[in-house]
Design an enzyme around this catalytic site. Structure first.
Site, PDB file in Angstrom:
ATOM      1  N   HIS A 120      49.632  34.006  37.003  1.00  0.00           N
ATOM      2  CA  HIS A 120      49.701  33.191  35.783  1.00  0.00           C
ATOM      3  C   HIS A 120      50.629  33.899  34.793  1.00  0.00           C
ATOM      4  CE1 HIS A 120      45.606  30.953  36.490  1.00  0.00           C
ATOM      5  NE2 HIS A 120      46.604  30.353  37.070  1.00  0.00           N
ATOM      6  N   HIS A 171      45.889  20.664  45.298  1.00  0.00           N
ATOM      7  CA  HIS A 171      46.024  21.132  43.903  1.00  0.00           C
ATOM      8  C   HIS A 171      47.517  21.249  43.626  1.00  0.00           C
ATOM      9  CE1 HIS A 171      45.491  23.548  40.368  1.00  0.00           C
ATOM     10  NE2 HIS A 171      45.399  24.735  40.926  1.00  0.00           N
ATOM     11  N   GLU A 211      49.099  23.139  41.318  1.00  0.00           N
ATOM     12  CA  GLU A 211      49.647  24.358  40.709  1.00  0.00           C
ATOM     13  C   GLU A 211      50.676  24.981  41.654  1.00  0.00           C
ATOM     14  OE1 GLU A 211      46.657  26.957  39.047  1.00  0.00           O
ATOM     15  OE2 GLU A 211      48.128  27.916  37.737  1.00  0.00           O
ATOM     16  N   ASP A 233      51.509  27.769  42.772  1.00  0.00           N
ATOM     17  CA  ASP A 233      51.225  28.748  43.830  1.00  0.00           C
ATOM     18  C   ASP A 233      50.828  28.073  45.140  1.00  0.00           C
ATOM     19  OD1 ASP A 233      49.004  28.068  42.209  1.00  0.00           O
ATOM     20  OD2 ASP A 233      47.829  29.729  42.994  1.00  0.00           O
ATOM     21  N   HIS A 273      40.072  24.156  39.318  1.00  0.00           N
ATOM     22  CA  HIS A 273      40.082  24.423  37.897  1.00  0.00           C
ATOM     23  C   HIS A 273      41.096  23.584  37.123  1.00  0.00           C
ATOM     24  CE1 HIS A 273      43.736  27.236  37.744  1.00  0.00           C
ATOM     25  NE2 HIS A 273      43.656  26.808  38.981  1.00  0.00           N
ATOM     26  N   ASP A 303      41.366  26.652  45.366  1.00  0.00           N
ATOM     27  CA  ASP A 303      41.100  27.854  44.557  1.00  0.00           C
ATOM     28  C   ASP A 303      39.619  28.266  44.572  1.00  0.00           C
ATOM     29  OD1 ASP A 303      43.689  28.414  43.674  1.00  0.00           O
ATOM     30  OD2 ASP A 303      43.529  27.068  41.959  1.00  0.00           O
ATOM     31  N   TYR A 350      37.842  36.859  39.757  1.00  0.00           N
ATOM     32  CA  TYR A 350      38.476  35.534  39.814  1.00  0.00           C
ATOM     33  C   TYR A 350      37.599  34.510  39.097  1.00  0.00           C
ATOM     34  CZ  TYR A 350      41.117  31.755  42.094  1.00  0.00           C
ATOM     35  OH  TYR A 350      41.908  30.674  42.358  1.00  0.00           O
ATOM     36  N   HIS A 408      43.269  31.332  48.370  1.00  0.00           N
ATOM     37  CA  HIS A 408      43.641  32.728  48.078  1.00  0.00           C
ATOM     38  C   HIS A 408      42.648  33.656  48.777  1.00  0.00           C
ATOM     39  CE1 HIS A 408      46.476  31.634  44.914  1.00  0.00           C
ATOM     40  NE2 HIS A 408      45.547  30.930  44.309  1.00  0.00           N
TER      41      HIS A 408
HETATM   42 FE1  FEO Z   1      45.126  26.978  40.541  1.00  0.00          FE
HETATM   43 FE2  FEO Z   1      45.778  29.079  43.054  1.00  0.00          FE
HETATM   44  O1  FEO Z   1      46.176  27.802  41.787  1.00  0.00           O
END
Ligand code: FEO
Length: 395
Positions: A23, A79, A81, A83, A146, A165, A193, A226
């Site tokens: 982030h 998701h 995002e 990543d 999230h 996530d 996390y 992750h």
């Molecule tokens: Fe919310 Fe691993 O991205």
């Protein structure tokens, strides 16, 4: 090279050993991370999520080494995002018409980031996708876990929940599974996390855990986006999340402060001694915020029943490390925690009042009015700080 997860399910992600912040610079990742992408090769070939943007070309090249990209029937974007979606632009150049299954909010987040009108197929909780060989993917929306766009996908027969996530950790490892890694590191990265990313969404998480558990789906594996895949007792991390989502706390009090000429540091130490004297059972930890990793300290706050915050007065205000930290705590919406303030001053002396106001706005219940100390604490003042610590332990 792809790695087998189970039967015809493979990991095709990226292990990022070098990652030290995530982030941007907002979250420290001492142990690196992984971006987990999964390939399912049944009658239909499915790709679940991709990797972070800097690894897009490498990802597409590796994937093309495993299969003809044109064989991919469906892409699942759990998701938006970057990543996890970062390799979509590079991949879609090869297969521009391939449908991307995602939530309505993910269409917004993906379009907002990549400005592409891909073949989006919007799914909702309970929607299914037939993969052949009697297997299906069932989608479960995970709004605000999230991001508004988050969802999970469940693979029948293999009983794998692709949770994105949720249940993940920033932990670089060549070992795919939870039983193959250092358990202390795994637990530490999991709670960090949760504390730093998921705490604000506790109420949604509690509802979602109940909803998912009420479906009574057998879960053999939880394949996160992750870190490791939970295959050994995967419900252990679900149970941990249930504990953490219930406004978690341990018998811990954390003292956080910053200091200019060590007066406020001395107070922190005397206050901690007072806490220990009043309650030998309680775990007391002290952090100077200017030289500590704030995400690690947030994890300690997450575990605490009370937090004691100190800053001297400077320019009618407080030191920026303390102000920034209290603002982080406010954003994380901690519940069910008490707090108190302390600090040294030379003349105007507003710091304790200001910290009190910030703590109240951040949702902490103030234990008392706080402890103000003029100039450097003498023995009498140190004794008072000790008593102040005792009052916090007894609160
Ligand atoms: Fe919310 Fe691993 O991205």
């Amino acid at each position: 090279m792809k790695k087998q997860v189970k039967n015809n399910v493979y990991w095709v992600g990226k292990v990022d050993w070098d990652l030290r912040t995530f982030h941007g610079y907002e979250y420290t990742t001492h142990r690196g991370s992984t971006y987990n992408s999964y390939l399912i090769q049944e009658e239909k070939t499915v790709l679940i999520d991709t990797v972070w943007l800097p690894f897009a070309d490498e990802f597409v090249e590796n994937l093309a080494g495993e299969i003809d990209l044109k064989q991919i029937d469906y892409i699942i974007a759990n998701h938006g995002e970057v990543d996890h979606s970062g390799a979509l632009p590079a991949l879609m150049k090869h297969i521009p018409d391939t449908p991307i299954y995602c939530t309505a909010n993910a269409v917004k987040s993906l379009k907002g980031q990549y400005h592409q009108d891909w073949n989006f197929q919007v799914v909702k909780t309970g929607d299914k996708l037939d993969l052949g060989n009697g297997k299906e993917l069932i989608f479960v929306e995970m709004a605000m876990l999230h991001w508004p766009d988050s969802m999970a996908a469940y693979l029948t027969q293999d009983n794998i929940l692709f949770s994105n996530d949720a249940f993940g950790q920033h932990l670089a490892t060549d070992k795919l599974f939870n039983d193959l890694v250092d358990q202390c590191a795994l637990f530490q990265e999991s709670i960090k996390y949760y504390a730093n990313i998921l705490t604000p969404f506790n109420p949604m998480l509690r509802r979602k855990l109940d909803e998912v558990l009420s479906l009574n789906l057998p879960i053999d594996m939880i394949a996160t986006s992750h870190g490791v895949i939970w295959r050994d007792n995967p419900i252990q991390i679900v149970n941990k999340y249930a504990e953490w989502a219930a406004d978690y706390q341990e018998n811990q009090i954390t003292v956080v402060y910053d200091t200019m000429w060590n007066g406020t540091k001395l107070l922190a130490e005397r206050i901690a001694e007072g806490i220990r004297a009043a309650d030998p059972e309680v775990v007391v930890k002290i952090y100077n915020l200017s030289i500590s990793d704030v995400n690690d300290v947030i994890t300690e706050v997450f575990k605490s029943k009370s937090v004691v915050v100190g800053s001297p007065t400077i320019n009618n205000g407080i030191l920026h490390a303390v102000a920034g930290f209290v603002d982080m705590m406010k954003g994380l919406k901690f519940k069910n925690k008490k707090a108190a303030a302390f600090g040294c001053y030379g003349w105007s002396g507003e710091s304790v009042k200001l910290i009190n106001e910030l703590l109240e706005k951040a949702g902490f219940a103030l234990i008392n009015e706080g402890f103000r100390n003029p100039w450097n604490p003498d023995e009498e003042q140190q004794a008072k700080a000790f008593e102040f610590g005792k009052s916090i332990a007894n609160a």
